[in-house]
Write an enzyme that holds these catalytic residues in place. Structure first.
Site, PDB file in Angstrom:
ATOM      1  N   TYR A 128      18.753  -5.758 -37.295  1.00 47.98           N
ATOM      2  CA  TYR A 128      18.453  -4.528 -36.748  1.00 47.98           C
ATOM      3  C   TYR A 128      20.294  -3.513 -36.480  1.00 47.98           C
ATOM      4  O   TYR A 128      20.280  -2.430 -36.984  1.00 47.98           O
ATOM      5  CB  TYR A 128      18.143  -4.719 -35.259  1.00 47.98           C
ATOM      6  CG  TYR A 128      17.739  -3.584 -34.831  1.00 47.98           C
ATOM      7  CD1 TYR A 128      16.789  -2.029 -34.956  1.00 47.98           C
ATOM      8  CD2 TYR A 128      18.044  -2.729 -33.790  1.00 47.98           C
ATOM      9  CE1 TYR A 128      16.853  -1.023 -34.750  1.00 47.98           C
ATOM     10  CE2 TYR A 128      18.225  -1.923 -32.894  1.00 47.98           C
ATOM     11  CZ  TYR A 128      17.332  -0.743 -33.297  1.00 47.98           C
ATOM     12  OH  TYR A 128      16.986   0.638 -32.958  1.00 47.98           O
ATOM     13  N   SER A 135      21.879   3.631 -32.807  1.00 45.81           N
ATOM     14  CA  SER A 135      21.978   3.040 -30.684  1.00 45.81           C
ATOM     15  C   SER A 135      23.057   2.791 -31.347  1.00 45.81           C
ATOM     16  O   SER A 135      24.198   2.489 -31.383  1.00 45.81           O
ATOM     17  CB  SER A 135      20.767   1.917 -31.586  1.00 45.81           C
ATOM     18  OG  SER A 135      20.902   1.318 -30.619  1.00 45.81           O
TER      19      SER A 135
END
Ligand SMILES: NC(=O)c1ccc[n+]([C@@H]2O[C@H](COP(=O)([O-])OP(=O)(O)OC[C@H]3O[C@@H](n4cnc5c(N)ncnc54)[C@H](OP(=O)(O)O)[C@@H]3O)[C@@H](O)[C@H]2O)c1
Length: 316
Positions: free
Chosen positions: A176, A164
């Site tokens: 995350y 990401s």
């Protein structure tokens, strides 16, 4: 002098364009395993590769996800249930893949499955909250890769790891971003180790897209639950207003940055699997290319300023 420079730039640009436009032949012989095909990028990629005639081995977390995907694809596509956080599930799927392949090769692995929650300011979370995300987003792809690596080495194939843009710039607490920094580190070491074997490793760095992962209602519900369980001293220090502003900020960012069209991401994945010369890193989405990638190169004090200038203020 300037003209020479311009000509040189144009030649380099054309050479790069030509090099990256070369695609592989015989796609219909190529088997690709994709994790997390119930929804989002994985689901769309499975359909795209199926349309291209490739042999897709689509892993889904749920029976319903697998059934829905089968209804929308050709009989070439095969599904299996896989929970990447569960090592025995990963082991069974590796055996399933070997049985399907027989003497044939596994060309590609796309480590796509992931989860975003629980995520919140670090201090609101527990060790278990971090572990839950890291298990799925980091240890899961590592486990799947290790189990399938012998097959991928044999075929001199491709590994595509979905990281990401937050694997470059952290902008929220919780597991995350940590997991995506981990995916980048794992991919970098793997790429160097696999080079002599002819296996190519690519990293996909999407910006903000509307998928199951960042379903706003789910995120709000999870955040409310986390906030309710936070220690009273921590609640007092941050204050109710902080919580509400935090949620509003999240919603504002979602509305301004997230995109419905997932093709910029699946285009990158398809290129990484089907180009003669795949790229090492793909940044997908205007927010990634115009904001987050440049942000990852600025001095830390400037990045901190830009990322916190509208952050909520704690009460005490
Ligand atoms: N959307 C974005 O803005 C964005 C940005 C950057 C990176 N990414 C990354 O892109 C990847 C795909 O996510 P997405 O955005 O397409 O979200 P998504 O629609 O939620 O897709 C993620 C998929 O992974 C599955 N999954 C969750 N936990 C799993 C587990 N333990 N084992 C196997 N599968 C599991 C989900 O199944 P269920 O649907 O059944 O839960 C879902 O099918 C993720 O790695 C994510 O981190 C997304």
């Amino acid at each position: 002098m300037w003209l020479h420079l311009l000509v040189l730039v144009v030649i380099i640009f054309l050479y790069r364009w030509y090099r990256y436009s070369l695609t592989l032949e015989n796609l219909s012989d190529k088997y690709v395993l994709i994790t997390g095909c119930d929804s989002g990028f994985g689901n769309q990629l499975a359909k795209r590769l199926d349309e291209l005639g490739m042999r897709v081995l689509a892993t889904c977390l749920t029976e319903q996800g697998a059934d829905n995907l089968k209804k929308e694809t050709s009989s070439r596509l095969q599904t299996v249930i896989l929970d990447i956080a569960n090592t025995s599930s990963v082991h069974s799927v590796a055996t399933w893949v070997s049985n399907i392949l027989g003497e044939k090769d596994l060309w590609g692995l796309v480590n796509n499955a992931g989860t975003g929650m629980p995520g919140a300011p670090n201090e609101w979370l527990s060790r278990e909250d971090f572990a839950k995300v890291l298990n799925v987003n980091l240890l899961g792809p590592i486990d799947v890769t290790l189990k399938l690596l012998p097959l991928l080495r044999k075929s001199k194939g491709r590994i595509v790891n979905v990281s990401s843009i937050v694997g470059r710039v952290t902008f929220c607490g919780g597991g995350y971003c940590i997991s995506k920094f981990g995916v980048e580190a794992f991919s970098d070491s793997l790429r160097r180790e696999m080079k002599p074997f002819g296996v190519k490793v690519s990293i996909i760095e999407p910006g903000y897209f509307r998928t199951g992962l960042n379903n706003m209602q789910n995120m709000k519900d999870t955040l409310k639950k986390i906030w309710r369980n936070v220690h009273p001293e921590i609640r007092y220090s941050y204050g109710e207003e902080y919580f509400h502003n935090y949620v509003s900020d999240l919603e504002r960012t979602f509305l301004s940055f997230s995109k419905e069209d997932l093709t910029p991401v699946t285009d990158c994945m398809v290129h990484a699997l089907t180009a003669v010369h795949p790229k090492t890193r793909y940044s997908a989405g205007w927010d990634a290319q115009l904001f987050y990638v440049p942000l990852s190169y600025v001095p830390t004090f400037l990045a901190d300023f830009l990322l916190t200038r509208a952050a909520p203020t704690p009460a005490h």
